[in-house]
Scaffold this active site. Structure first.
Site, mmCIF file in Angstrom:
data_model
loop_
_atom_site.group_PDB
_atom_site.id
_atom_site.type_symbol
_atom_site.label_atom_id
_atom_site.label_comp_id
_atom_site.label_asym_id
_atom_site.label_seq_id
_atom_site.Cartn_x
_atom_site.Cartn_y
_atom_site.Cartn_z
ATOM 1 N N PRO A 13 2.429 1.631 -10.778
ATOM 2 C CG PRO A 13 3.061 3.584 -11.872
ATOM 3 C CD PRO A 13 2.046 3.033 -10.917
ATOM 4 N N GLY A 14 6.075 1.345 -10.878
ATOM 5 C CA GLY A 14 7.246 1.729 -10.116
ATOM 6 C C GLY A 14 7.842 0.586 -9.344
ATOM 7 C CG HIS A 15 10.082 -2.028 -11.018
ATOM 8 N ND1 HIS A 15 9.045 -2.927 -10.958
ATOM 9 C CD2 HIS A 15 10.273 -1.749 -12.308
ATOM 10 C CE1 HIS A 15 8.628 -3.203 -12.198
ATOM 11 N NE2 HIS A 15 9.359 -2.481 -13.024
ATOM 12 C CE LYS A 21 4.623 -13.282 -19.914
ATOM 13 N NZ LYS A 21 6.022 -12.911 -19.677
ATOM 14 C CG ASP A 63 1.260 -18.123 -25.186
ATOM 15 O OD1 ASP A 63 0.898 -17.725 -24.051
ATOM 16 O OD2 ASP A 63 2.059 -17.513 -25.901
ATOM 17 C CG LEU A 96 -0.807 -8.642 46.339
ATOM 18 C CD1 LEU A 96 0.158 -9.642 46.946
ATOM 19 C CD2 LEU A 96 -1.939 -9.362 45.597
ATOM 20 C CB SER A 101 -5.523 -0.718 40.172
ATOM 21 O OG SER A 101 -4.449 -0.278 40.973
#
Lengths: 264, 638
Positions: free
Chosen positions: B105-107, B159, B161, B464, B537
């Protein structure tokens, strides 16, 4: 695992988290059915011993049966028992209604004990289903410097992750049985054969469902004279658990005011 | 913890346990969540006797038409009065499943509640009003289901209907939501036309939806697959504490998944130490016999003394979790201050805590807007995907493999500020668990720094071939030594001759080469020396790994001599060979050198003398706290 196993395992988990993450903790023992279960769970969590003090903040107004229980089981359970007194009634906020004011002595006693020992965590046996403000609690609940509770600014808590860093000088309330219900407490008490104070069992058609100070606690009508009968009664009853607690009925917010100020 | 609407026993008549499925019902406000729940409770025979009649009578007495949502309200009122309990879960049964419905729940605190609830769900029902169609909240909830990894979603178009049971309207909505969900990688298990109020499509396919031949809601729920029971997963026992109240040394914790029994061979992660479970301890009766499964809080003793810490994970050999210092997580953020790249946090995975740094924010989304334009920071109540580097190795699982250990929370200033799911771990996986007990040096770091007048450090020279790394490294080594310090040169080529002679030049071997260099250098740094690493690296990622390993001791120096100068110098003749094709996998020809973006220092040796360059490095080491500036300060520290 059945329902009680799950509750037990969860509570043990919470106990161990509190012990691991806080420096100096104590367990609040009010001698009632909930805190007795709580001590039992602590002994399970730590394999037979409670590795921190049990604090009884004593108003001096408990029932004689309760004092007898404390003195007996404090020894038998090998508790590091600290009995701490409460200040007299005139030291307490006079604007509170009488029963709430009487109960508020405990808040003051608690603050004194906190100051005396410097605990950063207090383990308390409150449950969500007892009362609406307790339902809003966290498992690890921070308290301000004055012991106060800020209901509107509670830290998020999920997946069994708890906030365990109280600000300097403040403390946490830890609630290892927050998720239990009154029926759970009784079913577990029966299963584990945990001793109880006889005041919970019916005598002359009345029994106490919740034990507090003598002057502000009343028995409720009941014929339940053993735990099975109590459990059956709880299935049926529409009477709230704290119906016999006077302070809950004085004004609508009396209890919330108490709790925000630091009451249990 | 659960509100039991029906007194359910988990066992079926034949003694088997019914699968339990946890679902969450989500969707736009007023699209009919509580009506559907009320209907479901009724259709599945889950209501206490007389409850429905009672509510109908109450409604009639007040002159109100009965609504199915009253059922939920009534139950909620009961909860408030403390008669039935808690909070967030409602149970009912279909033909073959026990359904636990998680109420989300909770808005206002929508995200926090929704996520906390839905994070525990195996499946979801997404509800859409047939008249209103797909709305923002519908899309948001769809997104959050994706976020939380809920893959089984049944969509109901409610819904019907109101739209005269129009098959066309249904198809439009069905197409739209399916496209949205598919876009998120979620395939709806069913899209069902219903009228929750009248009951069409809930448990029965009525005449009014005769054109529909898919499952009803109850049938769709009946088909949801339960999550694999936690006990069926690999053993995970995160260690909460080690207790030594008497002569037993008890490792205590809750079994999050799997099971254990005395005699099991176990491995303690992340260290990889092996032992056997001697006993399972308990109280009042101990030891306990029999297998202990997920959910139990237990204590075990081992057949040997090992150094074990809170946060370690006990697992079975062969199915141990991965050990990592780097992971990727999908998180939701609850703190006022947005989460940004570079932020220092505290991460908790079960009882394990580790300091952490946000290495990258891969995605940041406002679940309200569903825009992912921003990816510099994750704001309050927003969600996102982040890369985290940890200062201590932890053992964890991706949440898809273990929902219990594959989640974490993030703390800021001692308060939980967010949480989420582990998507993947960058594992430095150990091939075979070994029994390791690290031995610490007899000397404290400050004893050494008092003598050498510097702290330990890893000075990493990258660049390099022929850029001047080794020359510079040797000059620096000489200079630091002359000043009384303890520098040690770790040249990439030199180590390749011995320690790393098993490695070739594939990308994986190069990464491993760098990792080992970094481990050795870090070991020296922890013991107070200045390890000077000279290694091409070339991969940025490998250097990032080295930085993670050495952590705060790491100083990166880019020897940024231009490529043509390097090739012209060519002291080892490598460029010449490479040009002629005789040297495969040579860095320098081609574009495989990834320049550092944020090195502590960059030096071009074509414009600096060796002495000048060494000066610059020395200065950087001073200002960044490796070399002590003043002898006086040092004396004060002793």
């Amino acid at each position: 695992m059945d329902h009680l196993d799950q509750l037990e395992a969860q509570s043990i988990y919470i106990f161990r988290e509190a012990f691991a993450r806080l420096k100096k903790i104590a367990l609040l023992w009010s001698l009632g059915k909930d805190s007795n279960v709580m001590i039992w769970l602590a002994r399970k969590a730590f394999f037979g011993r409670v590795p921190f003090p049990a604090l009884h903040v004593d108003t001096g107004k408990k029932f004689p049966e309760m004092y007898r229980f404390r003195d007996h089981y404090g020894k038998e359970w090998e508790l590091d028992l600290r009995v701490e007194p409460c200040p007299p009634i005139d030291a307490v906020d006079p604007t509170l209604p009488p029963a709430a004011r009487s109960a508020a002595r405990k808040t003051e006693g608690l603050k004194m004990a906190l100051g005396k020992y410097g605990f950063d965590g207090l383990i308390a046996g409150i449950r969500r289903d007892e009362e609406a403000t307790r339902a809003k609690e966290r498992v690890f609940s921070p308290r301000g410097l004055e012991g106060n509770w800020d209901v509107r600014d509670q830290p998020p808590e999920f997946w069994d992750h708890f906030n365990a860093s109280p600000p300097q000088g403040a403390h946490l309330r830890i609630h290892p049985i927050l998720h239990w219900t009154e029926s759970d407490i009784w079913a577990y008490t029966k299963r584990e054969n945990i001793p109880i104070i006889p005041l919970y069992l019916s005598q002359n058609g009345k029994r106490y469902r919740s034990l507090g100070d003598q002057d502000i606690t009343n028995p409720v009508a009941s014929t339940a004279s053993n735990i099975d009968e109590i459990l059956a009664e709880l299935e049926q009853t529409k009477v709230p658990e704290r119906a016999g607690r006077a302070l809950d009925h004085e004004t609508e917010d009396a209890f919330e005011r108490l709790r925000v100020a630091g009451y249990l | 913890m659960n509100m039991l609407v029906t007194p359910t026993s988990p066992a079926t008549p034949n003694g088997t346990t019914r699968p339990q499925v946890r679902i969450v019902i989500v969707g736009h406000v007023d699209h009919g969540k509580s009506t559907l729940v009320g209907r479901l409770l009724h259709e599945t025979g889950s209501l206490p006797d007389g409850k429905l009649e009672m509510l109908k009578a109450v409604s009639a007495r007040r002159g109100m038409p009965f609504e199915w949502s009253f059922l939920l309200d009534a139950l909620q009122t009961e909860r408030d009065q403390g008669i039935t309990i808690d909070t967030t879960q409602i149970r009912f049964r279909t033909n073959s499943r026990d359904i636990v419905l998680i109420d989300a729940p909770g808005h206002a605190e929508f995200l926090r509640n929704m996520i906390t609830g839905a994070s525990q769900a195996d499946g979801a029902v997404l509800i859409i009003d047939a008249l209103e169609g797909v709305r923002d909240q519908t899309r948001r909830h769809g997104y959050l289901l994706h976020l939380l990894g809920v893959k089984q979603v049944a969509v109901v178009v409610n819904k019907m209907d109101r739209v005269d049971f129009s098959a066309e309207r249904f198809k439009d909505i069905s197409d739209e939501i399916s496209a949205h969900l598919n876009g998120l990688g979620v395939t709806p298990t069913a899209v069902i036309p219903i009228s929750a109020r009248d009951g069409d499509g809930v448990a029965e396919r009525t005449d009014r939806i005769s054109w529909y031949n898919g499952p009803t809601v109850v049938e769709a729920l009946d088909q949801l697959e339960p999550a694999r029971p936690l006990e069926a997963l690999a053993l995970r026992l995160p260690v909460q504490a080690i207790y030594k109240f008497d002569d037993r040394r008890i490792v205590a914790g809750r079994i999050e998944s799997g099971s254990l029994v005395a005699g099991d061979e176990i491995v303690i992660m992340p260290a990889g130490k092996i032992a056997r479970i001697k006993t399972v301890e308990s109280w009042p009766v101990t030891p306990v016999a029999g297998r202990q499964g997920a959910g139990r809080s237990v204590g075990i003793t081992l057949d040997r003394e090992l150094f074990i810490e809170r946060g370690d994970i006990v697992a079975h050999v062969g199915t141990a979790p991965r050990e990592t210092r780097r992971l990727r997580a999908r998180i939701f953020w609850l703190h006022d201050k947005p989460l940004a790249k570079g932020d220092q946090l505290l991460v908790r995975c079960g009882p394990k805590e580790s300091r952490a740094t946000v290495v990258a924010i891969e995605k940041a989304v406002d679940p309200g807007e569903l825009s992912s334009s921003e990816n510099k920071a994750i704001s309050r109540n927003h969600v996102g995907e982040i890369d985290i580097s940890l200062s201590n190795p932890i053992a964890t699982d991706p949440y898809t493999e273990n929902p219990r250990t594959g989640r974490l929370v993030i703390e800021v200033s001692g308060r939980i500020a967010g949480g989420g799911l582990v998507l993947s771990v960058d594992a430095g996986q150990r091939a075979v668990p070994v029994d390791i007990v690290p031995v610490e040096s007899a000397l404290r770091p400050d004893e050494r720094s008092a003598r050498y007048r510097h702290n330990g450090a890893v000075v990493w020279l990258t660049g390099l071939p022929a850029s001047g790394k080794s020359t510079l490294a040797k000059a620096l080594e000489r200079r630091l030594f002359t000043n009384g310090g303890s520098p040690i040169l770790l040249d990439g080529d030199t180590l390749r001759a011995g320690l790393n002679s098993d490695l070739g030049f594939s990308a994986a071997d190069r990464s491993e080469n760098i990792r080992r260099l970094a481990e050795v250098a870090t070991h020296l740094a922890r013991n107070g020396h200045i390890a000077i690493v000279a290694a091409v690296s070339p991969a940025r990622e490998d250097r990032a790994t080295a930085r993670r390993i050495a952590d705060t001791a790491f100083r990166e120096i880019h020897v940024a001599t231009p490529a043509e100068v390097c090739e012209e110098r060519d002291p080892k003749g490598h460029y010449k060979k490479a040009r002629s094709g005789a040297l495969a996998s040579f860095t320098g020809i081609g574009n495989d050198y990834e320049r550092p973006e944020a090195a502590e220092l960059a030096i071009d040796t074509s414009t600096r003398s060796v002495a000048e360059a060494a000066d610059e490095i020395e200065q950087m080491l001073k200002t960044s706290g490796v070399l002590f500036d003043e002898l006086v300060d040092l004396a004060a520290n002793i």
